[in-house]
Design a protein around this motif. Structure first.
Motif, PDB file in Angstrom:
ATOM      1  N   GLN A  24       0.838  -1.203   0.000  1.00 39.70           N
ATOM      2  CA  GLN A  24       0.000   0.000   0.000  1.00 39.70           C
ATOM      3  C   GLN A  24       0.874   1.254   0.000  1.00 39.70           C
ATOM      4  O   GLN A  24       0.622   2.201  -0.754  1.00 39.70           O
ATOM      5  N   ALA A  25       1.920   1.270   0.853  1.00 34.30           N
ATOM      6  CA  ALA A  25       2.793   2.441   0.958  1.00 34.30           C
ATOM      7  C   ALA A  25       3.503   2.711  -0.368  1.00 34.30           C
ATOM      8  O   ALA A  25       3.636   3.868  -0.790  1.00 34.30           O
ATOM      9  N   ALA A  70       4.080   6.263  -5.033  1.00 28.13           N
ATOM     10  CA  ALA A  70       4.162   6.405  -6.491  1.00 28.13           C
ATOM     11  C   ALA A  70       3.005   7.238  -7.042  1.00 28.13           C
ATOM     12  O   ALA A  70       2.911   7.478  -8.241  1.00 28.13           O
ATOM     13  N   GLY A  71       2.095   7.666  -6.145  1.00 24.67           N
ATOM     14  CA  GLY A  71       0.958   8.479  -6.562  1.00 24.67           C
ATOM     15  C   GLY A  71      -0.123   7.673  -7.267  1.00 24.67           C
ATOM     16  O   GLY A  71      -0.997   8.230  -7.928  1.00 24.67           O
TER      17      GLY A  71
END
Length: 195
Positions: free
Chosen positions: A53-54, A59-60
Motif C-alpha cells: 500500500q505504501a 508512487a501516486g
C-alpha cells in the motif's frame, strides 16, 4: 495558535458481505467419530500488505486496501472416547487461497496455511476433577500453542480452575501464527460460583 499538517491519514471502514457454501459430516465408527468439513468463500476480501500500500501511495497510484480471492477451507479429524474418562480429539485444518500468483504476493497472508491440533481430556474423582492438555501447531512456520488446565468442582455451585497457556515460536525464531503471542504466555487461576 495554528497547526500545520503536511501529511494526512484518512481512515475509513467498509463492510463487505461474506458468502459461504459448506458441508460437514460426522461418521461414528465404534468409539470414534470421524469429522469432515469443507467450505468455499467466493470472492472474500483480504488485507493488502502495508508495504505494498505504501509503495503505491508513494508512487501516486491508487491503492486497493483489500483484494478479493476465493478461499477454501477443509477440516479432517476425529473424536475418540478411549474409556476410563479419557477423550482424545485431533484435527487437521487446511486453508487455501485460489488466485493469480501476482495478486497473492500482495496479500497480508500466505497462499496456503495449515494447522494440526490435539486435545486430551481426563475425568477423575466421579467427574469432579478434570485434567486437559491441548495444543495446536502452525504447520507453515511450526509455531505452537499449548494449554494445560485442571478444574475441580468443590460442589454443584463452586468450581476452581488453574490454566497454563504457552505460546512458542518456530525454529530459527520464526514467529508464525502463535509465536507472535509469546509474551502472553501465562497462568490463570479462576473460580466460578453459580447460583
Amino acid at each position: 495558535m495554528s497547526v500545520h499538517i503536511e501529511d494526512e491519514v484518512i481512515i475509513k471502514g467498509t463492510y463487505e458481505r461474506l458468502f459461504m457454501v459448506g458441508a460437514d459430516a460426522a461418521i461414528p465408527i465404534g468409539d470414534f467419530v470421524v469429522r469432515l468439513e469443507g467450505a468455499l468463500f467466493p470472492q472474500r476480501h483480504f488485507q493488502v500488505k502495508p508495504e505494498y500500500q505504501a509503495k503505491k501511495v508513494q508512487a501516486g497510484e491508487e491503492c486497493a486496501y483489500s483484494e478479493k480471492e476465493n478461499q477454501t477451507l477443509a477440516l479432517a479429524g476425529f473424536d475418540w472416547d478411549a474409556g476410563n474418562g479419557f477423550t482424545i480429539t485431533a484435527q487437521y485444518v487446511a486453508d487455501m487461497l485460489v488466485g493469480t500468483k501476482e495478486k497473492l504476493d500482495t496479500l497480508e497472508r500466505k497462499e496456503y496455511e495449515h494447522t494440526a491440533t490435539l486435545s486430551v481430556d481426563k475425568s477423575l474423582c466421579n467427574d469432579n476433577l478434570s485434567l486437559s492438555l491441548s495444543g495446536a501447531v502452525d504447520l507453515n512456520q511450526y509455531s505452537s500453542v499449548y494449554q494445560l488446565s485442571t478444574s475441580y468442582k468443590l460442589s454443584d455451585s463452586i468450581k476452581l480452575s488453574a490454566i497454563g497457556d504457552v505460546f512458542l515460536e518456530g525454529p530459527d525464531n520464526k514467529a508464525g501464527k502463535y509465536g507472535i503471542y509469546r509474551d502472553l504466555s501465562c497462568i490463570t487461576l479462576k473460580g466460578v460460583f453459580s447460583f
